[in-house]
Design an enzyme around this catalytic site. Structure first.
Site, PDB file in Angstrom:
ATOM      1  N   MET A 248      94.048  34.374 -27.759  1.00 17.37           N
ATOM      2  CA  MET A 248      93.120  33.505 -28.506  1.00 17.37           C
ATOM      3  C   MET A 248      92.516  32.513 -27.518  1.00 17.37           C
ATOM      4  O   MET A 248      93.239  31.953 -26.697  1.00 17.37           O
ATOM      5  CB  MET A 248      93.889  32.742 -29.588  1.00 17.37           C
ATOM      6  CG  MET A 248      93.087  31.596 -30.209  1.00 17.37           C
ATOM      7  SD  MET A 248      93.916  30.817 -31.606  1.00 17.37           S
ATOM      8  CE  MET A 248      95.267  29.984 -30.816  1.00 17.37           C
ATOM      9  N   ASN A 249      91.200  32.292 -27.610  1.00 22.12           N
ATOM     10  CA  ASN A 249      90.630  31.156 -26.870  1.00 22.12           C
ATOM     11  C   ASN A 249      89.866  30.230 -27.813  1.00 22.12           C
ATOM     12  O   ASN A 249      90.465  29.770 -28.799  1.00 22.12           O
ATOM     13  CB  ASN A 249      89.918  31.543 -25.567  1.00 22.12           C
ATOM     14  CG  ASN A 249      88.767  32.511 -25.639  1.00 22.12           C
ATOM     15  OD1 ASN A 249      88.895  33.622 -26.107  1.00 22.12           O
ATOM     16  ND2 ASN A 249      87.616  32.123 -25.119  1.00 22.12           N
ATOM     17  N   ASP A 250      88.625  29.943 -27.571  1.00 21.55           N
ATOM     18  CA  ASP A 250      87.923  28.827 -28.221  1.00 21.55           C
ATOM     19  C   ASP A 250      87.998  28.818 -29.759  1.00 21.55           C
ATOM     20  O   ASP A 250      87.829  29.868 -30.397  1.00 21.55           O
ATOM     21  CB  ASP A 250      86.429  28.857 -27.885  1.00 21.55           C
ATOM     22  CG  ASP A 250      86.140  29.161 -26.438  1.00 21.55           C
ATOM     23  OD1 ASP A 250      87.090  29.240 -25.638  1.00 21.55           O
ATOM     24  OD2 ASP A 250      84.964  29.332 -26.108  1.00 21.55           O
TER      25      ASP A 250
ATOM     26  N   TRP B  39      92.197  38.156 -22.134  1.00 16.19           N
ATOM     27  CA  TRP B  39      90.830  38.014 -22.627  1.00 16.19           C
ATOM     28  C   TRP B  39      90.131  39.381 -22.649  1.00 16.19           C
ATOM     29  O   TRP B  39      90.262  40.164 -21.723  1.00 16.19           O
ATOM     30  CB  TRP B  39      90.075  37.021 -21.735  1.00 16.19           C
ATOM     31  CG  TRP B  39      88.723  36.650 -22.262  1.00 16.19           C
ATOM     32  CD1 TRP B  39      88.429  35.642 -23.113  1.00 16.19           C
ATOM     33  CD2 TRP B  39      87.477  37.302 -21.960  1.00 16.19           C
ATOM     34  NE1 TRP B  39      87.093  35.624 -23.386  1.00 16.19           N
ATOM     35  CE2 TRP B  39      86.479  36.619 -22.687  1.00 16.19           C
ATOM     36  CE3 TRP B  39      87.109  38.383 -21.175  1.00 16.19           C
ATOM     37  CZ2 TRP B  39      85.129  36.984 -22.632  1.00 16.19           C
ATOM     38  CZ3 TRP B  39      85.766  38.751 -21.117  1.00 16.19           C
ATOM     39  CH2 TRP B  39      84.800  38.042 -21.841  1.00 16.19           C
TER      40      TRP B  39
ATOM     41  N   GLN C 197      88.061  32.720 -31.046  1.00 16.02           N
ATOM     42  CA  GLN C 197      87.869  33.832 -30.125  1.00 16.02           C
ATOM     43  C   GLN C 197      89.192  34.586 -30.011  1.00 16.02           C
ATOM     44  O   GLN C 197      90.226  33.996 -29.665  1.00 16.02           O
ATOM     45  CB  GLN C 197      87.445  33.301 -28.747  1.00 16.02           C
ATOM     46  CG  GLN C 197      86.111  32.587 -28.758  1.00 16.02           C
ATOM     47  CD  GLN C 197      84.962  33.569 -28.740  1.00 16.02           C
ATOM     48  OE1 GLN C 197      84.619  34.104 -27.684  1.00 16.02           O
ATOM     49  NE2 GLN C 197      84.355  33.819 -29.892  1.00 16.02           N
TER      50      GLN C 197
HETATM   51  O1  LIG Z   1      85.274  34.113 -25.069  1.00 14.56           O
HETATM   52  C1  LIG Z   1      84.032  33.751 -24.524  1.00 14.56           C
HETATM   53  C2  LIG Z   1      83.747  32.319 -24.808  1.00 14.56           C
HETATM   54  O2  LIG Z   1      84.706  31.513 -24.090  1.00 14.56           O
HETATM   55  C3  LIG Z   1      84.016  30.657 -23.187  1.00 14.56           C
HETATM   56  C4  LIG Z   1      84.702  29.303 -23.038  1.00 14.56           C
HETATM   57  O3  LIG Z   1      86.076  29.411 -23.015  1.00 14.56           O
HETATM   58  O4  LIG Z   1      83.831  31.300 -21.959  1.00 14.56           O
HETATM   59  C5  LIG Z   1      84.956  31.787 -21.254  1.00 14.56           C
HETATM   60  C6  LIG Z   1      84.576  32.811 -20.212  1.00 14.56           C
HETATM   61  O5  LIG Z   1      85.687  33.189 -19.419  1.00 14.56           O
HETATM   62  C7  LIG Z   1      86.887  33.628 -20.037  1.00 14.56           C
HETATM   63  C8  LIG Z   1      87.950  34.015 -19.016  1.00 14.56           C
HETATM   64  O6  LIG Z   1      88.282  33.016 -18.066  1.00 14.56           O
HETATM   65  C9  LIG Z   1      87.462  32.219 -17.254  1.00 14.56           C
HETATM   66  O7  LIG Z   1      86.963  31.088 -17.987  1.00 14.56           O
HETATM   67  C10 LIG Z   1      87.969  30.191 -18.474  1.00 14.56           C
HETATM   68  C11 LIG Z   1      87.321  29.084 -19.280  1.00 14.56           C
HETATM   69  O8  LIG Z   1      85.985  28.948 -19.034  1.00 14.56           O
HETATM   70  C12 LIG Z   1      88.730  29.621 -17.274  1.00 14.56           C
HETATM   71  O9  LIG Z   1      89.722  28.763 -17.741  1.00 14.56           O
HETATM   72  C13 LIG Z   1      89.373  30.774 -16.522  1.00 14.56           C
HETATM   73  O10 LIG Z   1      90.030  30.281 -15.385  1.00 14.56           O
HETATM   74  C14 LIG Z   1      88.294  31.758 -16.079  1.00 14.56           C
HETATM   75  O11 LIG Z   1      88.916  32.873 -15.481  1.00 14.56           O
HETATM   76  O12 LIG Z   1      89.217  34.214 -19.614  1.00 14.56           O
HETATM   77  C15 LIG Z   1      89.912  35.265 -18.971  1.00 14.56           C
HETATM   78  C16 LIG Z   1      91.226  34.812 -18.439  1.00 14.56           C
HETATM   79  O13 LIG Z   1      91.291  33.434 -18.254  1.00 14.56           O
HETATM   80  C17 LIG Z   1      89.014  35.805 -17.921  1.00 14.56           C
HETATM   81  O14 LIG Z   1      89.161  37.196 -17.871  1.00 14.56           O
HETATM   82  C18 LIG Z   1      87.676  35.372 -18.420  1.00 14.56           C
HETATM   83  O15 LIG Z   1      86.700  35.397 -17.427  1.00 14.56           O
HETATM   84  O16 LIG Z   1      84.041  33.958 -20.835  1.00 14.56           O
HETATM   85  C19 LIG Z   1      82.933  34.424 -20.077  1.00 14.56           C
HETATM   86  C20 LIG Z   1      83.068  35.870 -19.781  1.00 14.56           C
HETATM   87  O17 LIG Z   1      84.220  36.090 -19.014  1.00 14.56           O
HETATM   88  C21 LIG Z   1      82.883  33.589 -18.802  1.00 14.56           C
HETATM   89  O18 LIG Z   1      81.554  33.491 -18.361  1.00 14.56           O
HETATM   90  C22 LIG Z   1      83.458  32.320 -19.311  1.00 14.56           C
HETATM   91  O19 LIG Z   1      83.865  31.389 -18.325  1.00 14.56           O
HETATM   92  C23 LIG Z   1      82.644  30.491 -23.842  1.00 14.56           C
HETATM   93  O20 LIG Z   1      81.681  30.004 -22.941  1.00 14.56           O
HETATM   94  C24 LIG Z   1      82.383  31.890 -24.330  1.00 14.56           C
HETATM   95  O21 LIG Z   1      81.475  31.958 -25.387  1.00 14.56           O
END
Ligand SMILES: OC[C@H]1O[C@@](CO)(OC[C@@]2(OC[C@@]3(O[C@H]4O[C@H](CO)[C@@H](O)[C@H](O)[C@H]4O)O[C@H](CO)[C@@H](O)[C@@H]3O)O[C@H](CO)[C@@H](O)[C@@H]2O)[C@@H](O)[C@@H]1O
Length: 577
Positions: free
Chosen positions: A54-56, A80, A72
C-alpha cells in the site's frame, strides 16, 4: 465487546447486506491467526490492508454519513506495482471495512496503473474522482471516474469517463512528471480549479487547470506556484485554513479570514508553505517559500509521505492522512507479505501565530483507550529512569508533559538555531548523551534489559536570551536486527519553555511510533522493528539523561484496543469465484 462496538458492527452488517455485500474472511482470518511471533510488526489500530503493498492515501472523503478512504494498492505482491485504487469505509475513522477496488488498471488510459488522485464533491453531493493513469505508452495522464449509483452510500462501483484522459501531457509537459490531481475548488467565476504535480527543467511546479464541467480542462499558462529549489512535486494539496484556528474550512471556501496551505511531496518528505490566495486572479503570494533558509515547514519530520487532506463536513474539520512507508528493505516486506501503513488521521489547524500548522490525532481514536496509568508531579532526577507499568506498552497512547525549573542551566550550544539541522543534532546528541536540561522523555518499545528502545525526547539549548526546544525520535537502538533503517529524526518546536510546559503524545502500535510534540506543533513518525520488545515483552519508561532534574507535570498512558478491520465483498462476485 462494548455496546458501542456492537452497534457499529450491527449497523454496518445491515448496510452491507442491504447492498448485497458479505464479509470475506480469508486474508483477515489468516493474519489474525498468525501469531505475534510470525507477524510482530502488524498494527492493531493503524489502517492497513490484510496483505500486500500500500502507498498513498487517495481521495479521502465523507459522504452520506460514511468516511471513504481509497489508497494505492498492489493486489498481487508486497512491492510497488499493478497499482489499483483499493477502497475502505468507516463510520468513525477507526474501524474499517475493506471493499472491492474502486479502480483497476484495465483501460488504455490507465493500463499501467491507477495512480494517485483526489475526490471532489460537486454541488448536490456528487462525488467525482480525478486520478493519474499510466497509459499504454507509460505516459501520465489525468482521468475522471464517477459513482455508478449515487444513492449507494458505500459508493461500491465507479465508472470511468468515456472522455478519458481528460488532461494529457501536451505542449511540452514531461509525461513522466505530470501527476496526482488535487481536490478541485470552485472559483467566483464558477469554474473548477485543480492542481497537478509537475516538474519543468528539474524544478517542482503545481500546474493549474480550469474547467466548467470537469471533463474539458484548460491549463493556465502560469502555474499556481513553482520552485527552483526542489525537484518534482508529488501529491500536491491546496486548501484554506481559518485564521481563528478553531475549525477546518471547505476546500472551495472564499472566506477572507483564511490562509492557504500548499503542500508538496519531495525528497521523501511532505513540505508545506502558507500564503494568501486570491481566487479572482488565482495568485498565491507566499509567506515563506519551500526550502527558504530558516524555514523548514514539514507535516512530519520522520516517515510521512504523499499525504492528502479532506474537509469533514460532519465535524467541520480538516483531516490529514498519510502513507507511512516501511523502513526495512523489500526482501523483508516480501517475507512478511505486506508493506505500508496509513498514519492515524490527524486534524489540521493553523497555529495562533499563523506561522505553522498544528496537527492532532482525531478524537475518535480515544475510544480505543483501555487500562490507564496516571502520574502527577513526579520528579525525574538527572540520570534517572522510571518504569511506567500497568499498560500494554506495545499498543499504547501516551500523553506526558514536563515542567522545567532548571531551564537557565540549558547548554549555550546554539548561536542561531536556523543554521543547524535538528536531525543532525539528534544523531549527534542521542538519548544516551549526557546534556544539561535533557535529553528527557520516554523510551517506548523497550526490552526489559533496555538493549532495544526507541527514545522520544527533548533537549533544551540556550541561544542568546532565547531557549530552543529540540524534539528527537531516536531509532538508533530500536532493534537488535541489522537490516532496518535506524536513522534518528529531529525537529525544533516553537515554544517558550520558560512559560509553557513541554508536552508529548506518542501513539505506539507495534512497529510505528507517531509522536506529537508541543501539542501538535512538531510531529515525528518512526517505523521500528524490535526483535525482543514485541507484544508483552515491550516496556515503557520515562527517562531523564540530563544533569539537571525535570518534573513530569502529568503522565497518562493507556493500553489501546484493537480496531475492527474486516473485508467485505460483493456476493455476486463471490458466487462467481
Ligand atoms: O503509486 C504511484 C503514486 O505514488 C507516488 C507518490 O508516492 O509516486 C511514487 C512513485 O514511485 C514509487 C516507488 O518508489 C519511489 O518513490 C517513492 C516515493 O516517491 C520513494 O520513497 C522511493 O524511494 C522510490 O523508489 O515505489 C517503489 C518502491 O519504493 C518503487 O518501485 C517505485 O518507483 O511512483 C512513480 C512510478 O514509479 C514514481 O515516479 C514515483 O516516485 C505518486 O506520485 C504516484 O501517483
Amino acid at each position: 465487546m462494548k455496546i458501542k462496538s456492537v452497534i457499529w458492527v450491527v449497523d454496518f452488517c445491515i448496510l452491507l447486506l442491504f447492498n448485497g455485500i458479505q464479509f470475506s474472511h480469508g486474508d483477515d482470518r489468516k493474519l489474525q491467526s498468525a501469531s505475534s511471533e510470525q507477524q510482530p510488526y502488524r498494527t492493531a489500530y493503524h489502517f492497513q490492508p490484510p496483505k500486500n503493498w500500500m502507498n498513498d492515501p487517495n481521495g479521502p472523503m465523507y459522504y452520506k454519513g460514511i468516511y471513504h478512504l481509497f489508497y494505492q494498492y498492489n493486489p498481487y505482491a508486497a512491492v510497488w506495482g499493478n497499482i489499483s485504487w483499493a477502497h475502505s469505509i468507516s463510520y468513525d475513522l477507526v474501524n474499517w471495512i475493506h471493499l472491492d477496488h474502486a479502480l483497476n488498471p484495465e483501460d488504455p488510459s490507465d493500463i499501467n496503473g491507477c495512480w494517485s488522485g483526489s475526490t471532489t464533491l460537486l454541488p448536490g453531493e456528487k462525488p467525482v474522482i480525478l486520478y493519474t493513469g499510466s497509459d499504454t505508452k507509460n505516459q501520465q495522464v489525468q482521468n475522471l471516474a464517477v459513482p455508478k449509483n449515487l444513492s449507494d452510500p458505500l459508493l461500491m462501483e465507479w465508472v470511468k469517463s468515456s472522455h478519458n484522459p481528460v488532461m494529457a501531457p501536451i505542449d511540452g509537459l514531461d509525461p513522466d512528471n505530470f501527476r496526482d490531481p488535487t481536490t478541485a475548488w470552485q472559483g467566483p467565476d464558477g469554474l473548477w480549479r485543480v492542481l497537478i504535480g509537475n516538474q519543468m527543467n528539474g524544478h517542482g511546479r503545481a500546474l493549474l487547470y480550469r474547467s466548467k464541467d470537469f471533463v474539458t480542462w484548460s491549463r493556465s499558462m502560469v502555474p499556481l506556484h513553482s520552485s527552483n529549489k526542489t525537484g518534482m512535486w508529488e501529491c500536491p494539496d491546496f486548501y484554506p485554513v481559518a485564521i481563528d484556528g478553531k475549525y477546518g474550512v471547505e476546500t472551495s471556501s472564499m472566506d477572507e479570514v483564511t490562509k492557504h496551505v500548499l503542500k508538496a511531496s519531495f525528497n521523501n518528505h511532505d513540505y508545506y508553505i502558507l500564503g494568501n490566495y486570491t481566487p479572482t486572479t488565482d495568485e498565491f503570494s507566499v509567506d515563506t517559500d519551500f526550502m527558504d533558509s530558516g524555514s523548514d515547514l514539514r507535516y512530519d519530520y520522520g516517515q510521512f509521505y504523499a499525504s492528502k487532506s479532506f474537509f469533514d463536513s460532519s465535524k467541520k474539520r480538516r483531516i490529514l492522512w498519510s502513507w507511512i512507508q516501511e523502513s526495512e528493505n523489500a526482501t523483508d516486506d516480501i517475507k512478511k507479505g505486506w508493506s505500508g501503513l496509513q498514519s492515524i488521521p490527524r486534524t489540521i489547524l493553523l497555529s495562533e501565530s499563523g506561522k505553522q500548522l498544528i496537527q492532532w490525532p482525531v478524537e475518535e481514536i480515544e475510544q480505543l483507550r483501555a487500562e490507564n496509568v496516571s502520574l502527577q508531579s513526579k520528579e525525574l532526577k538527572g540520570g534517572s529512569l522510571l518504569e511506567v507499568s500497568g499498560i500494554t506498552a506495545s499498543q499504547a497512547d501516551i500523553e506526558v508533559s514536563f515542567d522545567l525549573s532548571n531551564i537557565n542551566e540549558a547548554e549555550p550550544e546554539l548561536m542561531d538555531p536556523s543554521w543547524i539541522d535538528p536531525q543532525i543534532l539528534c544523531s549527534q546528541k542521542p538519548a544516551s548523551f549526557r546534556g544539561n536540561v535533557g535529553p528527557f522523555g520516554i523510551l517506548v518499545l523497550a526490552s526489559k534489559d533496555l538493549t532495544e528502545r526507541t527514545a522520544i525526547f527533548f533537549h533544551i539549548f540556550r541561544s542568546h536570551d532565547k531557549y530552543v526546544v529540540l524534539m528527537c525520535s531516536d531509532k538508533s537502538r530500536s532493534s537488535l536486527r541489522e537490516g532496518p533503517n535506524k536513522v534518528s529524526y529531529g525537529a525544533f518546536i516553537d515554544i517558550d519553555p520558560q512559560i509553557e510546559k513541554i508536552s508529548l503524545r506518542s501513539l505506539i502500535d507495534h512497529s510505528i511510533v507517531e509522536s506529537f510534540g508541543g501539542e501538535g506543533k512538531a510531529c515525528i513518525t518512526a517505523r521500528v522493528y524490535p526483535m525482543l520488545a514485541i507484544d508483552k515483552q515491550a516496556y515503557l519508561y520515562a527517562f531523564n539523561n540530563g544533569k539537571f532534574d525535570v518534573t513530569i507535570a502529568s503522565l497518562n498512558a493507556w493500553s489501546m484496543k484493537k480496531a475492527h478491520i474486516a473485508s467485505a465483498s460483493r456476493r455476486r462476485k463471490l458466487h462467481l469465484n
